[in-house]
Design a protein around this motif. Structure first.
Motif, PDB file in Angstrom:
ATOM      1  N   GLU A   1       0.834  -1.210   0.000  1.00  0.00           N
ATOM      2  CA  GLU A   1       0.000   0.000   0.000  1.00  0.00           C
ATOM      3  C   GLU A   1       0.865   1.254   0.000  1.00  0.00           C
ATOM      4  N   GLN A   2       2.009   1.236   0.702  1.00  0.00           N
ATOM      5  CA  GLN A   2       2.919   2.385   0.693  1.00  0.00           C
ATOM      6  C   GLN A   2       3.488   2.618  -0.706  1.00  0.00           C
ATOM      7  N   ARG A   3       3.849   1.542  -1.403  1.00  0.00           N
ATOM      8  CA  ARG A   3       4.322   1.700  -2.785  1.00  0.00           C
ATOM      9  C   ARG A   3       3.220   2.243  -3.674  1.00  0.00           C
ATOM     10  N   HIS A   4       1.992   1.778  -3.440  1.00  0.00           N
ATOM     11  CA  HIS A   4       0.846   2.256  -4.216  1.00  0.00           C
ATOM     12  C   HIS A   4       0.639   3.758  -3.984  1.00  0.00           C
ATOM     13  N   ILE A   5       0.761   4.198  -2.757  1.00  0.00           N
ATOM     14  CA  ILE A   5       0.599   5.627  -2.437  1.00  0.00           C
ATOM     15  C   ILE A   5       1.709   6.442  -3.097  1.00  0.00           C
ATOM     16  N   LYS A   6       2.938   5.950  -3.058  1.00  0.00           N
ATOM     17  CA  LYS A   6       4.042   6.667  -3.714  1.00  0.00           C
ATOM     18  C   LYS A   6       3.785   6.810  -5.207  1.00  0.00           C
ATOM     19  N   ARG A   7       3.289   5.752  -5.835  1.00  0.00           N
ATOM     20  CA  ARG A   7       3.000   5.802  -7.266  1.00  0.00           C
ATOM     21  C   ARG A   7       1.881   6.788  -7.565  1.00  0.00           C
ATOM     22  N   LEU A   8       0.835   6.758  -6.729  1.00  0.00           N
ATOM     23  CA  LEU A   8      -0.288   7.693  -6.934  1.00  0.00           C
ATOM     24  C   LEU A   8       0.146   9.141  -6.750  1.00  0.00           C
ATOM     25  N   THR A   9       0.992   9.412  -5.742  1.00  0.00           N
ATOM     26  CA  THR A   9       1.454  10.796  -5.528  1.00  0.00           C
ATOM     27  C   THR A   9       2.362  11.227  -6.690  1.00  0.00           C
ATOM     28  N   ALA A  10       3.198  10.312  -7.196  1.00  0.00           N
ATOM     29  CA  ALA A  10       4.046  10.655  -8.349  1.00  0.00           C
ATOM     30  C   ALA A  10       3.197  10.958  -9.572  1.00  0.00           C
ATOM     31  N   GLU A  11       2.143  10.182  -9.780  1.00  0.00           N
ATOM     32  CA  GLU A  11       1.245  10.437 -10.914  1.00  0.00           C
ATOM     33  C   GLU A  11       0.532  11.778 -10.747  1.00  0.00           C
ATOM     34  N   ALA A  12       0.118  12.071  -9.519  1.00  0.00           N
ATOM     35  CA  ALA A  12      -0.566  13.353  -9.268  1.00  0.00           C
ATOM     36  C   ALA A  12       0.371  14.530  -9.507  1.00  0.00           C
ATOM     37  N   LEU A  13       1.636  14.395  -9.107  1.00  0.00           N
ATOM     38  CA  LEU A  13       2.615  15.460  -9.326  1.00  0.00           C
ATOM     39  C   LEU A  13       2.929  15.600 -10.809  1.00  0.00           C
ATOM     40  N   ALA A  14       2.983  14.504 -11.523  1.00  0.00           N
ATOM     41  CA  ALA A  14       3.259  14.540 -12.969  1.00  0.00           C
ATOM     42  C   ALA A  14       2.124  15.236 -13.710  1.00  0.00           C
ATOM     43  N   LYS A  15       0.898  15.001 -13.287  1.00  0.00           N
ATOM     44  CA  LYS A  15      -0.249  15.653 -13.921  1.00  0.00           C
ATOM     45  C   LYS A  15      -0.293  17.141 -13.602  1.00  0.00           C
ATOM     46  N   ALA A  16       0.219  17.504 -12.435  1.00  0.00           N
ATOM     47  CA  ALA A  16       0.185  18.921 -12.036  1.00  0.00           C
ATOM     48  C   ALA A  16       1.126  19.745 -12.883  1.00  0.00           C
ATOM     49  N   PHE A  17       2.191  19.176 -13.352  1.00  0.00           N
ATOM     50  CA  PHE A  17       3.155  19.950 -14.162  1.00  0.00           C
ATOM     51  C   PHE A  17       2.785  19.883 -15.583  1.00  0.00           C
TER      52      PHE A  17
END
Length: 160
Positions: A144-160
């Motif tokens: 679940e921690q890896r899943h959260i890291k991936r989701l936050t990375a995707e969210a940051l990628a979409k923000a830029f």
């Protein structure tokens, strides 16, 4: 007078001639014949174990040892369908089941849902209550921690 604890030869001879042993002796003879003719299923060691078991049974009976009677299994009361929970546990259970049924199952999409699941699993690990092995729960927490890291990375990628 003999102080020997074994039965006398006469008693052993009478027991050996007992008609109660005839079925066991017939079974032993048929097992030995089947083994000799290679007419059995399974592993040869299993067949030899069966032959040894019948021989031990006959030997014990001849030496005066009585067969052990089967004891009936104790009656077990059926468990209640739902475990008894406190009001707090019931509310948490209902909240968790409600989350599990939203949008098709326990893997509710989104970063917030993943963080809730992680917090719930960490709370279970800290305070107990997990029904499986603790290492399994630790693996789920790491996943679940890896899943959260991936989701936050995707969210940051979409923000830029």
């Amino acid at each position: 007078m003999s102080t020997s604890s074994s039965p006398s030869r006469v008693l052993r001879a009478l027991r050996a001639a007992s008609p109660a042993l005839w079925p066991a002796r017939l079974r032993l003879a048929s097992l030995k014949a089947a083994y000799k003719a290679d007419n059995y299923t399974g592993h040869p060691e299993e067949m030899l174990d069966a032959i040894d078991g019948v021989e031990y049974k006959i030997r014990d009976r001849v030496n005066g040892k009585r067969p052990v009677k089967a004891v009936p299994a104790p009656v077990v009361e059926p468990a209640p369908a739902e475990p008894v929970r406190t009001a707090q546990e019931q509310r948490e259970y209902e909240e968790l089941t409600a989350r599990c049924h939203v949008k098709g199952g326990p893997f509710e999409p989104g970063l917030e849902a993943a963080e809730r699941r992680l917090a719930f699993m960490q709370n279970l690990y800290r305070h107990g209550g997990f029904m499986g092995h603790p290492e399994d729960l630790l693996e789920d927490i790491e996943t679940e921690q890896r899943h959260i890291k991936r989701l936050t990375a995707e969210a940051l990628a979409k923000a830029f």
